[in-house]
Design an enzyme around this catalytic site. Structure first.
Site, mmCIF file in Angstrom:
data_model
loop_
_atom_site.group_PDB
_atom_site.id
_atom_site.type_symbol
_atom_site.label_atom_id
_atom_site.label_comp_id
_atom_site.label_asym_id
_atom_site.label_seq_id
_atom_site.Cartn_x
_atom_site.Cartn_y
_atom_site.Cartn_z
ATOM 1 N N CYS A 114 0.738 -1.092 -0.016
ATOM 2 C CA CYS A 114 0.033 0.045 0.000
ATOM 3 C C CYS A 114 0.791 1.375 -0.129
ATOM 4 O O CYS A 114 0.217 2.527 -0.528
ATOM 5 C CB CYS A 114 -1.010 -0.139 1.264
ATOM 6 S SG CYS A 114 -2.327 -1.291 1.104
ATOM 7 N N HIS A 251 -3.241 7.521 1.701
ATOM 8 C CA HIS A 251 -3.605 6.337 1.436
ATOM 9 C C HIS A 251 -5.233 5.802 1.809
ATOM 10 O O HIS A 251 -5.489 6.520 2.981
ATOM 11 C CB HIS A 251 -2.694 5.196 1.989
ATOM 12 C CG HIS A 251 -3.082 3.879 1.681
ATOM 13 N ND1 HIS A 251 -3.506 3.263 0.406
ATOM 14 C CD2 HIS A 251 -3.282 2.914 2.641
ATOM 15 C CE1 HIS A 251 -3.863 2.082 0.706
ATOM 16 N NE2 HIS A 251 -3.776 1.873 1.921
ATOM 17 N N ASN A 281 -9.892 0.375 -0.623
ATOM 18 C CA ASN A 281 -8.486 0.331 -0.512
ATOM 19 C C ASN A 281 -7.921 -0.301 -1.848
ATOM 20 O O ASN A 281 -8.063 -1.498 -1.879
ATOM 21 C CB ASN A 281 -8.001 -0.407 0.726
ATOM 22 C CG ASN A 281 -6.440 -0.502 0.846
ATOM 23 O OD1 ASN A 281 -5.716 -0.202 -0.028
ATOM 24 N ND2 ASN A 281 -6.018 -0.840 2.053
HETATM 25 O O1 UT7 Z 1 -3.479 -0.556 3.511
HETATM 26 C C1 UT7 Z 1 -2.977 -0.774 4.672
HETATM 27 C C2 UT7 Z 1 -3.583 -1.829 5.233
HETATM 28 N N1 UT7 Z 1 -4.863 -2.041 6.108
HETATM 29 C C3 UT7 Z 1 -5.309 -1.329 6.835
HETATM 30 O O2 UT7 Z 1 -4.901 -0.013 7.287
HETATM 31 C C4 UT7 Z 1 -6.755 -1.891 7.401
HETATM 32 C C5 UT7 Z 1 -6.749 -1.590 8.869
HETATM 33 N N2 UT7 Z 1 -7.568 -2.079 9.723
HETATM 34 C C6 UT7 Z 1 -8.888 -1.531 9.727
HETATM 35 O O3 UT7 Z 1 -9.320 -0.848 8.559
HETATM 36 C C7 UT7 Z 1 -9.883 -2.058 10.632
HETATM 37 O O4 UT7 Z 1 -9.145 -2.818 11.782
HETATM 38 C C8 UT7 Z 1 -10.876 -3.165 10.149
HETATM 39 C C9 UT7 Z 1 -11.776 -2.614 9.146
HETATM 40 C C10 UT7 Z 1 -10.299 -4.198 9.175
HETATM 41 C C11 UT7 Z 1 -11.899 -3.837 11.297
HETATM 42 O O5 UT7 Z 1 -12.397 -2.753 11.976
HETATM 43 P P1 UT7 Z 1 -12.386 -3.018 13.470
HETATM 44 O O6 UT7 Z 1 -13.000 -1.865 14.040
HETATM 45 O O7 UT7 Z 1 -10.957 -3.070 13.705
HETATM 46 O O8 UT7 Z 1 -13.038 -4.363 13.956
HETATM 47 P P2 UT7 Z 1 -12.479 -5.745 14.504
HETATM 48 O O9 UT7 Z 1 -11.344 -6.293 13.693
HETATM 49 O O10 UT7 Z 1 -12.241 -5.433 15.867
HETATM 50 O O11 UT7 Z 1 -13.699 -6.657 14.474
HETATM 51 C C12 UT7 Z 1 -14.889 -6.364 15.217
HETATM 52 C C13 UT7 Z 1 -15.987 -7.262 14.972
HETATM 53 C C14 UT7 Z 1 -15.393 -8.768 15.175
HETATM 54 O O12 UT7 Z 1 -16.380 -9.486 15.841
HETATM 55 P P3 UT7 Z 1 -16.101 -9.825 17.347
HETATM 56 O O13 UT7 Z 1 -14.850 -10.711 17.421
HETATM 57 O O14 UT7 Z 1 -16.287 -8.399 18.065
HETATM 58 O O15 UT7 Z 1 -17.466 -10.723 17.543
HETATM 59 C C15 UT7 Z 1 -15.398 -9.388 13.733
HETATM 60 O O16 UT7 Z 1 -15.316 -10.450 13.606
HETATM 61 O O17 UT7 Z 1 -16.487 -7.289 13.635
HETATM 62 C C16 UT7 Z 1 -16.292 -8.675 13.047
HETATM 63 N N3 UT7 Z 1 -16.289 -8.320 11.456
HETATM 64 C C17 UT7 Z 1 -17.247 -8.044 10.575
HETATM 65 N N4 UT7 Z 1 -18.506 -8.006 10.745
HETATM 66 C C18 UT7 Z 1 -19.217 -7.914 9.606
HETATM 67 C C19 UT7 Z 1 -14.969 -8.358 10.764
HETATM 68 N N5 UT7 Z 1 -15.221 -8.237 9.520
HETATM 69 C C20 UT7 Z 1 -16.541 -8.118 9.415
HETATM 70 C C21 UT7 Z 1 -17.360 -7.823 8.342
HETATM 71 N N6 UT7 Z 1 -18.768 -7.736 8.658
HETATM 72 N N7 UT7 Z 1 -17.059 -7.736 6.998
#
Ligand code: UT7
Length: 324
Positions: A114, A251, A281
């Site tokens: 990225c 980004h 992204n």
């Molecule tokens: O390009 C550079 C690399 N990438 C990034 O910079 C991405 C960086 N990370 C992020 O943007 C965020 O961490 C995410 C968007 C990937 C995730 O958001 P988050 O607020 O950090 O959520 P989380 O990973 O803490 O997950 C929260 C909950 C989880 O459930 P539990 O464990 O709380 O029951 C996940 O299983 O959301 C669940 N979850 C989803 N639910 C519905 C994860 N993906 C999804 C989904 N739909 N697509």
């Protein structure tokens, strides 16, 4: 007097096919509400079957050359950032070189996921300032849809395909922060963080292409910290303040990361270019896609000071100050 890389023009290309959050919710256990709330993404573009990274890159390059009034004859360097090349080799850059009808100069890919466009810009800028190139085409192009695990809701909702390109040319300048062109570039990496964001395949390891794997929450945390640090480093290196920046061109990984970086800089949302809602992204393509959109719609004007920044797998991260 010093040599600086002046920006002549930029261009972009997005595949036609739009994939909405609603459609994704029919593939994996997710919802439009979750994706919007956690990322700001509404839809993304997906390359057609048989449409390659080089196809997107050629279209973005042609647009950038046209906007710059530059012909391929005048380009003597192509640096293309991608983590999704057409083939293991030759480089996608040499394919683009041939498709533009060039039989001269040098073309190669850089791999910083990225952060790829910032790395490619830094590379081309250094070639120009060292006198080894005169006019460079800097490209970020990706077909991330090809390396996603479409059963993993934690990653497949986040990415999209696209390409952006920028033409830069060496010019003599006084050497002040009021000069046009690339004022500085700042690159970092930390290979110890590899396991937080990687692809589980490759020619030497598995002889397969593999799929993207990510610990989203951890990447998020590192992204906010590293981006704030490198953005500050770029400002200090040029004796500039956040108030001097006209546009933050970040980004586009997650609207919440964009907001956090802008907040740390004290920049209002109106001065941040955001395309994440419609592009998701696009990895190395996201910064030049955002740049091209804001130049095209007239927000970014000649003389404006831009702060470009990105963070990605490796980890890699970087920033550049560019006066348009
Ligand atoms: O390009 C550079 C690399 N990438 C990034 O910079 C991405 C960086 N990370 C992020 O943007 C965020 O961490 C995410 C968007 C990937 C995730 O958001 P988050 O607020 O950090 O959520 P989380 O990973 O803490 O997950 C929260 C909950 C989880 O459930 P539990 O464990 O709380 O029951 C996940 O299983 O959301 C669940 N979850 C989803 N639910 C519905 C994860 N993906 C999804 C989904 N739909 N697509």
């Amino acid at each position: 007097m010093v040599i600086r890389s002046e920006a002549l023009g930029c261009g972009a290309y997005l595949p036609e096919r739009v994939l909405t959050n609603q459609e994704l919710a029919t593939l994996v256990d997710t919802s439009d509400e979750w994706i919007r709330a956690r990322t700001g993404i509404i839809e993304r573009r997906i390359a057609a079957e048989g449409e390659l990274t080089s196809d997107l890159a050629v279209k973005a390059s042609e647009a950038a050359l046209a906007a710059s009034g530059v012909t391929p004859d005048e380009v003597d360097l192509i640096v293309l950032a991608t983590a999704t090349p057409d083939y293991t080799f030759p480089s996608t850059a040499t394919t683009v070189q041939a498709r533009l009808g060039m039989d001269h100069g040098a073309a190669f890919d850089v791999q910083a996921v990225c952060s790829g466009f910032i790395y490619a810009l830094a590379t081309a800028d250094n070639f120009i300032r060292a006198g080894q190139a005169g006019t460079a085409l800097v490209i970020g192009a990706e077909t991330f849809s090809r390396i996603l695990d479409w059963t993993d809701r934690g990653t497949c909702v986040l990415f999209g395909d696209g390409a952006g390109a920028l033409v830069i040319r060496g010019a003599e300048c006084p050497g002040a922060s009021s000069d046009r062109g690339v004022l500085s570039t700042h690159l970092h990496s930390d290979g110890r963080q590899r396991d937080l964001l990687y692809v589980d395949g490759g020619p030497s390891s598995t002889q397969t292409v593999g799929h993207l794997r990510m610990e989203g929450r951890e990447v998020f945390r590192h992204a906010v910290t590293n981006l704030a640090a490198v953005v500050n480093e770029a400002l200090v290196a040029n004796g500039l303040e956040p108030d001097d920046i006209d546009w933050l061109v970040p980004h586009q990984a997650n609207q919440r990361i964009l907001d956090a970086t802008a907040r740390k800089l004290g920049m209002p949302a109106e001065r941040v270019i955001s395309t994440v809602a419609r592009h998701a992204n696009t990895s190395a393509a996201s910064v030049p896609l955002a740049l091209a959109e804001a130049v095209e719609d007239g927000r970014i004007k000649r003389g404006d000071l831009l702060l470009l920044e990105a963070m990605g797998g490796g980890f890699t991260w970087g920033a550049s100050l560019l006066r348009w």
